[in-house]
Design an enzyme around this catalytic site. Sequence first.
Site, PDB file in Angstrom:
ATOM      1  N   CYS A  51       0.547  -1.264  -0.148  1.00  0.00           N
ATOM      2  CA  CYS A  51       0.179  -0.213  -0.228  1.00  0.00           C
ATOM      3  C   CYS A  51       1.039   1.530  -0.213  1.00  0.00           C
ATOM      4  O   CYS A  51       2.121   1.314   0.159  1.00  0.00           O
ATOM      5  CB  CYS A  51      -0.618  -0.064   1.334  1.00  0.00           C
ATOM      6  N   ALA A  54       2.926   1.918   2.788  1.00  0.00           N
ATOM      7  CA  ALA A  54       4.350   0.947   3.431  1.00  0.00           C
ATOM      8  C   ALA A  54       5.141   1.295   1.974  1.00  0.00           C
ATOM      9  O   ALA A  54       6.821   1.519   2.350  1.00  0.00           O
ATOM     10  CB  ALA A  54       4.085  -0.496   1.834  1.00  0.00           C
ATOM     11  N   ARG A  85      11.182  -5.409   6.690  1.00  0.00           N
ATOM     12  CA  ARG A  85      12.240  -5.058   5.156  1.00  0.00           C
ATOM     13  C   ARG A  85      14.169  -5.258   4.999  1.00  0.00           C
ATOM     14  O   ARG A  85      14.781  -5.031   4.355  1.00  0.00           O
ATOM     15  CB  ARG A  85      11.813  -3.576   4.739  1.00  0.00           C
ATOM     16  N   HIS A 183       6.176   6.402  -2.511  1.00  0.00           N
ATOM     17  CA  HIS A 183       7.284   6.852  -2.929  1.00  0.00           C
ATOM     18  C   HIS A 183       6.999   8.401  -3.332  1.00  0.00           C
ATOM     19  O   HIS A 183       7.843   8.873  -3.103  1.00  0.00           O
ATOM     20  CB  HIS A 183       7.676   6.444  -3.838  1.00  0.00           C
TER      21      HIS A 183
HETATM   22 FE1  CFM Z   1      13.067   0.456  -4.966  1.00  0.00          FE
HETATM   23 FE2  CFM Z   1      12.292  -2.043  -5.596  1.00  0.00          FE
HETATM   24 FE3  CFM Z   1      11.065  -0.637  -4.121  1.00  0.00          FE
HETATM   25 FE4  CFM Z   1      14.003  -0.869  -3.410  1.00  0.00          FE
HETATM   26 FE5  CFM Z   1      12.603  -2.889  -1.691  1.00  0.00          FE
HETATM   27 FE6  CFM Z   1      11.308  -3.881  -3.173  1.00  0.00          FE
HETATM   28 FE7  CFM Z   1       9.831  -2.602  -2.934  1.00  0.00          FE
HETATM   29 MO1  CFM Z   1      10.233  -4.648  -1.346  1.00  0.00          MO
HETATM   30  S1  CFM Z   1      14.287  -1.539  -4.957  1.00  0.00           S
HETATM   31  S2  CFM Z   1      12.444   0.361  -3.670  1.00  0.00           S
HETATM   32  S3  CFM Z   1      14.080  -1.684  -1.219  1.00  0.00           S
HETATM   33  S4  CFM Z   1      10.833  -0.910  -5.915  1.00  0.00           S
HETATM   34  S5  CFM Z   1      11.988  -5.084  -2.418  1.00  0.00           S
HETATM   35  S6  CFM Z   1      11.945  -4.365  -6.054  1.00  0.00           S
HETATM   36  S7  CFM Z   1       9.682  -4.169  -3.724  1.00  0.00           S
HETATM   37  S8  CFM Z   1      11.023  -2.455  -0.695  1.00  0.00           S
HETATM   38  S9  CFM Z   1       8.783  -0.456  -3.011  1.00  0.00           S
HETATM   39  C1  HCA Z   2       6.503  -3.642   0.930  1.00  0.00           C
HETATM   40  C2  HCA Z   2       8.178  -4.106   1.281  1.00  0.00           C
HETATM   41  C3  HCA Z   2       8.610  -5.345   0.341  1.00  0.00           C
HETATM   42  C4  HCA Z   2       8.217  -5.908   0.945  1.00  0.00           C
HETATM   43  C5  HCA Z   2       8.413  -8.309   0.295  1.00  0.00           C
HETATM   44  C6  HCA Z   2       7.632  -9.320   0.385  1.00  0.00           C
HETATM   45  C7  HCA Z   2       9.926  -5.089   1.574  1.00  0.00           C
HETATM   46  O1  HCA Z   2       6.218  -3.840  -0.257  1.00  0.00           O
HETATM   47  O2  HCA Z   2       6.019  -3.141   1.672  1.00  0.00           O
HETATM   48  O3  HCA Z   2       6.751  -9.093   0.407  1.00  0.00           O
HETATM   49  O4  HCA Z   2       8.365  -9.820   0.762  1.00  0.00           O
HETATM   50  O5  HCA Z   2      10.357  -5.644   0.520  1.00  0.00           O
HETATM   51  O6  HCA Z   2      10.406  -5.271   2.167  1.00  0.00           O
HETATM   52  O7  HCA Z   2       9.058  -5.092  -0.341  1.00  0.00           O
END
Ligand code: CFM
Ligand code: HCA
Length: 530
Positions: A51, A54, A85, A183
């Site tokens: 969401c 997150a 995370r 983001h």
């Molecule tokens: Fe960039 Fe990602 Fe993301 Fe990420 Fe992550 Fe991710 Fe995420 Mo999980 S590099 S910031 S550190 S888009 S692993 S592939 S999904 S938290 S929002």
């Molecule tokens: C997020 C965090 C997450 C979840 C990871 C997962 C992460 O999206 O809120 O589903 O295993 O990297 O911790 O992406």
Amino acid sequence: MSKKIDSILEKYPPKVKKNRMKHIVVKGKNEKDEIEANTRTMPGIISNRGCCFAGCKGVVLGPLRDVVHIVHGPVGCSYYTWGTRRHKGRSKDGESNFLSYCFTTDMQESDIVFGGEKRLRKAVKEAYELFKPEAITISSTCPVGLIGDDIQAVAKEAEEEFGIQVMAFNCEGYKGVSQSAGHHIANNVLMQDVIGTGDAETKTYAINILGEYNIGGDGWEISRILGKIGYHIVSVMTGDGTYKELKSAHKADLNLVQCHRSINYIAEMIEIKYGTPWLKVNFIGIESTINTLRNVAKYFGDEVLIQRTEEVIAEELTSIQEAMDMYKKMCEGKTALLFVGGSRAHHYQGLLKELGIETVMAGYEFGHRDDYEGRDVIPYIKMDADSRNIPDLHVTKDEKNYRLYLSPEKLEALKKEMPLSRYDGMIKEMKNGSYVIDDLNHFESEELLKSLKPSLFCSGIKDKYVAQKMGIFSKQLHSYDYSGPYAGFKGAVIFAKDVSMGMNTPTWGFITPLWKQEPLLQGEVMEEVA
Ligand code: CFM
Ligand code: HCA
């Protein structure tokens, strides 16, 4: 589309089928590899998406370690994102590190009924008095938006009372269609209220690293390499980063963008406001790391720096080659499916290839069309109501602090040689015939695992064990399953070791997938007997 995809699509009701078709591309099948992305998941589909909260608090703000991040809402949102995370942080020289704490207002039913502002005010006061942080953030969860607590007013009041910056983020979970909205909200506030407010001294070759969150220590390996070459890292956004450093981020000479999806807004805005260009980088995989290092050195154009870069590359390669060759022998010829957030499904393909593993399907949970097709597509992206709900911040040139490190002519010439202010997206680098699937759901994952039979499924916690119960090794590319770092040279070896062991363990041979087992209940349809 293709037999395998058609057999999935035909199970859907017509409306769902029509929707899902647009999110699936077979590379090279049509004249243009166009994909639909960043649109609502259809109700009823088991998606892996998270969401807005997150994306804002969990992803972008959370890793800033000298800040107290208060979650305004019932306890669950804070508790279930507490450390999962794996964005690591280590304090230096007596600086604070609040990463191991979990701060929440723990809203109760009476707050939902009568309003939660009083409780929030109390929480901010308590956090300030106990911890004296550099700054405080307040992130709202769904109910806060529904009952209309004015978190901005509470933040302003607290700022006056305590004399530190208190930033409020209206990142209620339901905003937008995924983490991506969060983001954007986080980027806007950090740009508006933090970046540009500091005046730290910078040294030569001053850079920021954007979109690097130090998962499993990735950022530390990247900093090790960049430090060895001689760069001055002004700030990292935001892995093991600090509010204090972020304030002077506008003083760097170049921004390196690792995760484009989560931070491209700040990269763009800094360029407009302060003149600092951004370079798309990738520190995952050996070739990508080398290309990145060469591009950065070329941007600065100093012969000594270029020479030092080559020395470091040679030294690092020598130290890992033997191990990489050994692991490659264990991985060669295998195939992988990759389904991760908004950048790693692309970033890891090179590293897998270096180990002889072919990516046959890749997808993002919440990437936008530009993450798939490249930024050239941005003017053609249709704006829908969900995207319009996310505030877009427009910045203008800061006459006092605007500075061009390179002449416009030199910059234009370099743009032809490296991805400066450019990202070409994931699809371009994929093999013809491979599948690209946006917002892959659990039904589709299971069907594809059965039909494509990969040796490796790179995904997250929500579907990892589904794959493993099918006898297919799954590596979490979010948290790295308690391992890491996977970035840079040393990280490549750790990744190679982890996937070699995971794929080659005899365990998989002992597992009978559920669909091959005798059903627990058996029955048959019979004519009704009168
Ligand atoms: Fe960039 Fe990602 Fe993301 Fe990420 Fe992550 Fe991710 Fe995420 Mo999980 S590099 S910031 S550190 S888009 S692993 S592939 S999904 S938290 S929002
Ligand atoms: C997020 C965090 C997450 C979840 C990871 C997962 C992460 O999206 O809120 O589903 O295993 O990297 O911790 O992406």
